[in-house]
Write a protein that holds these residues in place. Structure first.
Motif, PDB file in Angstrom:
ATOM      1  N   THR A  29       0.438 -16.337  66.405  1.00 57.36           N
ATOM      2  CA  THR A  29       0.675 -17.422  67.354  1.00 57.36           C
ATOM      3  C   THR A  29       1.619 -18.395  66.676  1.00 57.36           C
ATOM      4  OG1 THR A  29      -1.128 -18.818  66.538  1.00 57.36           O
ATOM      5  CG2 THR A  29      -1.670 -17.165  68.246  1.00 57.36           C
ATOM      6  N   PHE A  30       2.186 -19.301  67.448  1.00 51.53           N
ATOM      7  CA  PHE A  30       3.116 -20.262  66.870  1.00 51.53           C
ATOM      8  C   PHE A  30       2.414 -21.133  65.823  1.00 51.53           C
ATOM      9  CE2 PHE A  30       5.619 -24.324  67.192  1.00 51.53           C
ATOM     10  CZ  PHE A  30       6.760 -23.838  66.561  1.00 51.53           C
ATOM     11  N   GLU A  31       1.195 -21.550  66.128  1.00 50.17           N
ATOM     12  CA  GLU A  31       0.437 -22.379  65.175  1.00 50.17           C
ATOM     13  C   GLU A  31       0.145 -21.615  63.894  1.00 50.17           C
ATOM     14  OE1 GLU A  31      -0.257 -25.608  65.134  1.00 50.17           O
ATOM     15  OE2 GLU A  31       0.953 -25.713  66.969  1.00 50.17           O
ATOM     16  N   GLU A  32      -0.188 -20.324  64.029  1.00 54.89           N
ATOM     17  CA  GLU A  32      -0.435 -19.494  62.845  1.00 54.89           C
ATOM     18  C   GLU A  32       0.831 -19.334  62.010  1.00 54.89           C
ATOM     19  OE1 GLU A  32      -4.023 -16.631  64.644  1.00 54.89           O
ATOM     20  OE2 GLU A  32      -1.915 -15.990  64.747  1.00 54.89           O
ATOM     21  N   ALA A  33       1.965 -19.205  62.702  1.00 52.95           N
ATOM     22  CA  ALA A  33       3.239 -19.075  61.993  1.00 52.95           C
ATOM     23  C   ALA A  33       3.547 -20.353  61.217  1.00 52.95           C
ATOM     24  CB  ALA A  33       4.360 -18.767  62.985  1.00 52.95           C
ATOM     25  N   LEU A  34       3.290 -21.503  61.838  1.00 52.59           N
ATOM     26  CA  LEU A  34       3.520 -22.790  61.172  1.00 52.59           C
ATOM     27  C   LEU A  34       2.641 -22.918  59.930  1.00 52.59           C
ATOM     28  CD1 LEU A  34       3.713 -25.230  64.235  1.00 52.59           C
ATOM     29  CD2 LEU A  34       5.598 -24.605  62.724  1.00 52.59           C
ATOM     30  N   TRP A  43      10.569 -20.735  55.414  1.00 50.64           N
ATOM     31  CA  TRP A  43      11.052 -21.138  56.725  1.00 50.64           C
ATOM     32  C   TRP A  43      10.545 -20.146  57.763  1.00 50.64           C
ATOM     33  CZ3 TRP A  43      16.019 -24.145  57.685  1.00 50.64           C
ATOM     34  CH2 TRP A  43      16.299 -25.016  56.625  1.00 50.64           C
ATOM     35  N   ILE A  44      10.572 -20.577  59.036  1.00 49.04           N
ATOM     36  CA  ILE A  44      10.272 -19.686  60.159  1.00 49.04           C
ATOM     37  C   ILE A  44      11.584 -19.297  60.836  1.00 49.04           C
ATOM     38  CG2 ILE A  44       9.262 -19.551  62.477  1.00 49.04           C
ATOM     39  CD1 ILE A  44       7.033 -21.382  61.513  1.00 49.04           C
ATOM     40  N   PHE A  45      11.724 -18.017  61.122  1.00 50.23           N
ATOM     41  CA  PHE A  45      12.821 -17.539  61.959  1.00 50.23           C
ATOM     42  C   PHE A  45      12.179 -17.071  63.252  1.00 50.23           C
ATOM     43  CE2 PHE A  45      15.443 -14.058  63.644  1.00 50.23           C
ATOM     44  CZ  PHE A  45      16.657 -14.720  63.774  1.00 50.23           C
ATOM     45  N   LEU A  46      12.480 -17.776  64.343  1.00 46.41           N
ATOM     46  CA  LEU A  46      11.851 -17.501  65.631  1.00 46.41           C
ATOM     47  C   LEU A  46      12.880 -16.947  66.606  1.00 46.41           C
ATOM     48  CD1 LEU A  46       9.364 -19.846  67.486  1.00 46.41           C
ATOM     49  CD2 LEU A  46      11.183 -18.686  68.736  1.00 46.41           C
ATOM     50  N   ASP A  47      12.614 -15.763  67.112  1.00 45.60           N
ATOM     51  CA  ASP A  47      13.472 -15.117  68.099  1.00 45.60           C
ATOM     52  C   ASP A  47      12.890 -15.386  69.481  1.00 45.60           C
ATOM     53  OD1 ASP A  47      14.911 -13.444  69.750  1.00 45.60           O
ATOM     54  OD2 ASP A  47      14.238 -11.571  68.828  1.00 45.60           O
ATOM     55  N   ALA A  48      13.582 -16.212  70.273  1.00 43.60           N
ATOM     56  CA  ALA A  48      13.146 -16.523  71.641  1.00 43.60           C
ATOM     57  C   ALA A  48      13.936 -15.630  72.591  1.00 43.60           C
ATOM     58  CB  ALA A  48      13.400 -17.997  71.954  1.00 43.60           C
ATOM     59  N   TYR A  49      13.240 -14.737  73.292  1.00 44.98           N
ATOM     60  CA  TYR A  49      13.920 -13.758  74.136  1.00 44.98           C
ATOM     61  C   TYR A  49      13.232 -13.642  75.494  1.00 44.98           C
ATOM     62  CZ  TYR A  49      10.019 -10.534  73.310  1.00 44.98           C
ATOM     63  OH  TYR A  49       8.774  -9.950  73.278  1.00 44.98           O
ATOM     64  N   THR A  50      13.843 -12.881  76.393  1.00 44.76           N
ATOM     65  CA  THR A  50      13.198 -12.532  77.657  1.00 44.76           C
ATOM     66  C   THR A  50      13.413 -11.039  77.892  1.00 44.76           C
ATOM     67  OG1 THR A  50      15.153 -12.906  79.043  1.00 44.76           O
ATOM     68  CG2 THR A  50      13.717 -14.804  78.657  1.00 44.76           C
ATOM     69  N   SER A  51      12.612 -10.471  78.762  1.00 45.13           N
ATOM     70  CA  SER A  51      12.690  -9.028  79.007  1.00 45.13           C
ATOM     71  C   SER A  51      13.970  -8.621  79.737  1.00 45.13           C
ATOM     72  CB  SER A  51      11.476  -8.573  79.828  1.00 45.13           C
ATOM     73  OG  SER A  51      11.432  -9.272  81.069  1.00 45.13           O
ATOM     74  N   TRP A  52      14.569  -9.561  80.509  1.00 41.79           N
ATOM     75  CA  TRP A  52      15.756  -9.227  81.299  1.00 41.79           C
ATOM     76  C   TRP A  52      17.067  -9.524  80.582  1.00 41.79           C
ATOM     77  CZ3 TRP A  52      18.259 -13.766  81.415  1.00 41.79           C
ATOM     78  CH2 TRP A  52      17.495 -14.945  81.411  1.00 41.79           C
ATOM     79  N   CYS A  53      16.995 -10.094  79.397  1.00 46.46           N
ATOM     80  CA  CYS A  53      18.194 -10.541  78.676  1.00 46.46           C
ATOM     81  C   CYS A  53      18.842  -9.371  77.928  1.00 46.46           C
ATOM     82  CB  CYS A  53      17.806 -11.669  77.721  1.00 46.46           C
ATOM     83  SG  CYS A  53      19.038 -12.028  76.460  1.00 46.46           S
ATOM     84  N   GLY A  54      20.054  -8.987  78.355  1.00 41.91           N
ATOM     85  CA  GLY A  54      20.770  -7.881  77.722  1.00 41.91           C
ATOM     86  C   GLY A  54      21.041  -8.086  76.244  1.00 41.91           C
ATOM     87  N   PRO A  55      21.665  -9.217  75.851  1.00 42.31           N
ATOM     88  CA  PRO A  55      21.927  -9.469  74.434  1.00 42.31           C
ATOM     89  C   PRO A  55      20.653  -9.494  73.589  1.00 42.31           C
ATOM     90  CG  PRO A  55      23.250 -10.934  75.781  1.00 42.31           C
ATOM     91  CD  PRO A  55      22.298 -10.245  76.708  1.00 42.31           C
ATOM     92  N   CYS A  56      19.537  -9.922  74.185  1.00 40.61           N
ATOM     93  CA  CYS A  56      18.247  -9.923  73.461  1.00 40.61           C
ATOM     94  C   CYS A  56      17.864  -8.490  73.077  1.00 40.61           C
ATOM     95  CB  CYS A  56      17.133 -10.519  74.325  1.00 40.61           C
ATOM     96  SG  CYS A  56      17.391 -12.228  74.826  1.00 40.61           S
ATOM     97  N   LYS A  57      18.060  -7.574  74.018  1.00 40.50           N
ATOM     98  CA  LYS A  57      17.726  -6.167  73.768  1.00 40.50           C
ATOM     99  C   LYS A  57      18.620  -5.575  72.689  1.00 40.50           C
ATOM    100  CE  LYS A  57      16.002  -5.364  78.451  1.00 40.50           C
ATOM    101  NZ  LYS A  57      16.255  -4.705  79.745  1.00 40.50           N
ATOM    102  N   VAL A  58      19.899  -5.935  72.731  1.00 38.16           N
ATOM    103  CA  VAL A  58      20.839  -5.440  71.710  1.00 38.16           C
ATOM    104  C   VAL A  58      20.421  -5.930  70.331  1.00 38.16           C
ATOM    105  CG1 VAL A  58      23.217  -5.551  70.874  1.00 38.16           C
ATOM    106  CG2 VAL A  58      22.777  -5.235  73.310  1.00 38.16           C
ATOM    107  N   MET A  59      20.043  -7.211  70.239  1.00 38.18           N
ATOM    108  CA  MET A  59      19.597  -7.763  68.961  1.00 38.18           C
ATOM    109  C   MET A  59      18.353  -7.021  68.463  1.00 38.18           C
ATOM    110  SD  MET A  59      21.785 -10.111  68.153  1.00 38.18           S
ATOM    111  CE  MET A  59      20.942 -10.874  66.766  1.00 38.18           C
ATOM    112  N   ALA A  60      17.399  -6.788  69.371  1.00 40.17           N
ATOM    113  CA  ALA A  60      16.135  -6.148  68.994  1.00 40.17           C
ATOM    114  C   ALA A  60      16.326  -4.700  68.573  1.00 40.17           C
ATOM    115  CB  ALA A  60      15.148  -6.229  70.161  1.00 40.17           C
TER     116      ALA A  60
END
Length: 364
Positions: A29-34, A43-60
Motif C-alpha cells: 500500500t502507499f502507506e507501507e511504501a512510505l 526513495w520511492i519510485f511510483l508508477d501511476a498508470y491506467t489500464s487504457w493508457c498505451g504508453p503505460c503498457k509500453v513502459m510496463a
C-alpha cells in the motif's frame, strides 16, 4: 567439495538471474511504501498508470522489464505501481495531483514528493530523467513546499507554473496562474516570460479571459514570442474546438463562434490554414446537420488529411454518418473515408482506419 561447488553455482545463478531481471515492483500500500522507504532510507519510485493508457503498457512491457532498468531502480528505490482507477489509485491521484498518464513520482525517504515525470520514454530516457531530477533543488515537489509556506513573488510563481505545466497538475496550475495574473500589468502579461499563461489549453481555453487578451494583443505577442508561435497556438486551439464540435462533445460553441473562428484562421500565417479552414467547413455542416454538405466537404478534405487528422476529424465525421439513418449517404461516405489512408504514415492509424471502414462496410 561437490556440495560446496554446487552451492556456489546456485548462488552465482541466482546473482545472474537477479542481474538480468527488470524493475521489481513491490505489492505494498502507499502507506507501507512510505514506511519501508523511511526505514531503509530509500526513495520511492511510483508508477501511476491506467489500464487504457498505451504508453503505460509500453513502459510496463518493454522498458521496466529490461535488465538495465532493474539494475538502476532496484538498488535505489522502493518501487511501487498503482492503477489510478482502482483500489487506492483514485485517492492517490487526487492526493498527488496526478492528471496525465503515465506519471512517475519520485518521493524522498522523508515522504516529501520531490518530482513528477510525465510521459513514456525509453530505458535510457527515464534513467537520465530520474538521475537529473534527483540532483535538482527546484522541482515541482520542492516548489510546492515553498508555495505552501506562502511564497508568492512573481518570479517564483512563474517558475512554479512551468513546473506544474510539465507535471500536468491542472488544478494547482490554474490556481497559481490566477494568483500570478492578479499581480501582472497588461504590459507584463505580454512579455515573453509570461507566454505560458496563453500557450496552454488549461489556462487560455476558447472564450476565456486569457484567450480574448491574446486575440486583442496578437501584434504585441508576435513581437515578443514570434508570429509563428502565436499563430500555431491559435491554430492548435481552434483544432481542438472544431474537433469537439464534430465529435458532439461541444454543444456550447455557436454557429456564429465557428464563423468567427474562420475569420481569425484566414488571418493566420501558417501552412495549416487550408486544413484548418476544412475543419471550419466540416464543423459548420455538422452544426447545421447538413449531411449532403458534410459529404461534399469530406470528399474534398479527406484525400489531403494525414495522421494528425484521424482522431480530430476523420473519425468524428465517420461516427456522424454511421449514426444517421440515411444508409445511402453512409454507403457513399465509406469510400470517401478510405481516401485518407494513402496519406497516413503511422501504421497503427492505417490499421485502425482500414479496419473501421471494413467493419462499416460489412454492416451495409
Amino acid at each position: 567439495m561437490k556440495r560446496i561447488i554446487l552451492m556456489l553455482l546456485c548462488c552465482l545463478s541466482l546473482t545472474l538471474l537477479r542481474a538480468q531481471e527488470g524493475v521489481r515492483f513491490e505489492s505494498l500500500t502507499f502507506e507501507e511504501a512510505l514506511q519501508k522507504a523511511k526505514e531503509e532510507n530509500r526513495w520511492i519510485f511510483l508508477d501511476a498508470y491506467t489500464s487504457w493508457c498505451g504508453p503505460c503498457k509500453v513502459m510496463a512491457e518493454q522498458v521496466f522489464t529490461l535488465a538495465k532498468a532493474g539494475v538502476f531502480f532496484n538498488s535505489r528505490f522502493v518501487n511501487v505501481k498503482y492503477d489510478m482507477e482502482k483500489g487506492e489509485g483514485p485517492e492517490l491521484a487526487k492526493k498527488l495531483g496526478i492528471g496525465a498518464y503515465p506519471t512517475f513520482v519520485l518521493i524522498r525517504p522523508d515522504g516529501v514528493v520531490h518530482d513528477k515525470l510525465v510521459g513514456g520514454m525509453d530505458v535510457d530516457g527515464i534513467i537520465q530523467r530520474v538521475e537529473h531530477s534527483m540532483k535538482q533543488t527546484e522541482t515541482v515537489g520542492t516548489l510546492a513546499v515553498r508555495y505552501e509556506q506562502g511564497e508568492r513573488d512573481k518570479d517564483f510563481l512563474l517558475k512554479y507554473l512551468r513546473a506544474l505545466s510539465d507535471a500536468s497538475e491542472v488544478r494547482r496550475l490554474r490556481e497559481v496562474a490566477g494568483i500570478l495574473s492578479g499581480q501582472l500589468t497588461d504590459i507584463e502579461k505580454i512579455d515573453s516570460t509570461c507566454w505560458i499563461l496563453f500557450d496552454n489549453n488549461d489556462l487560455a481555453p476558447f472564450h476565456s479571459e486569457n484567450y480574448w487578451f491574446l486575440l486583442a494583443h496578437r501584434k504585441q505577442f508576435s513581437q515578443q514570442v514570434g508570429q509563428e508561435k502565436v499563430d500555431r497556438r491559435l491554430g492548435m486551439l481552434y483544432t481542438g474546438v472544431l474537433s469537439s464540435i464534430v465529435w458532439g462533445r461541444d454543444t456550447k460553441t455557436t454557429f456564429a463562434d465557428v464563423q468567427e473562428i474562420g475569420k481569425v484562421i484566414r488571418t493566420l500565417k501558417t501552412d495549416d490554414k487550408k486544413r484548418l479552414l476544412a475543419y471550419v467547413s466540416l464543423a459548420n455542416a455538422y452544426k447545421e446537420k447538413n449531411t449532403s454538405e458534410l459529404l461534399k466537404i469530406s470528399k474534398k478534405a479527406f484525400p489531403v488529411f494525414s495522421d494528425a487528422d484521424v482522431m480530430m476529424m476523420v473519425m468524428p465525421v465517420s461516427v456522424y454518418f454511421r449514426t444517421q439513418e440515411d444508409k445511402a449517404a453512409l454507403r457513399e461516405f465509406i469510400p470517401v473515408g478510405r481516401t485518407v489512408v494513402p496519406n497516413l504514415k503511422i501504421q497503427e492509424n492505417v490499421n485502425y482506419v482500414t479496419y473501421y471502414f471494413d467493419e462499416l462496410e460489412k454492416q451495409m
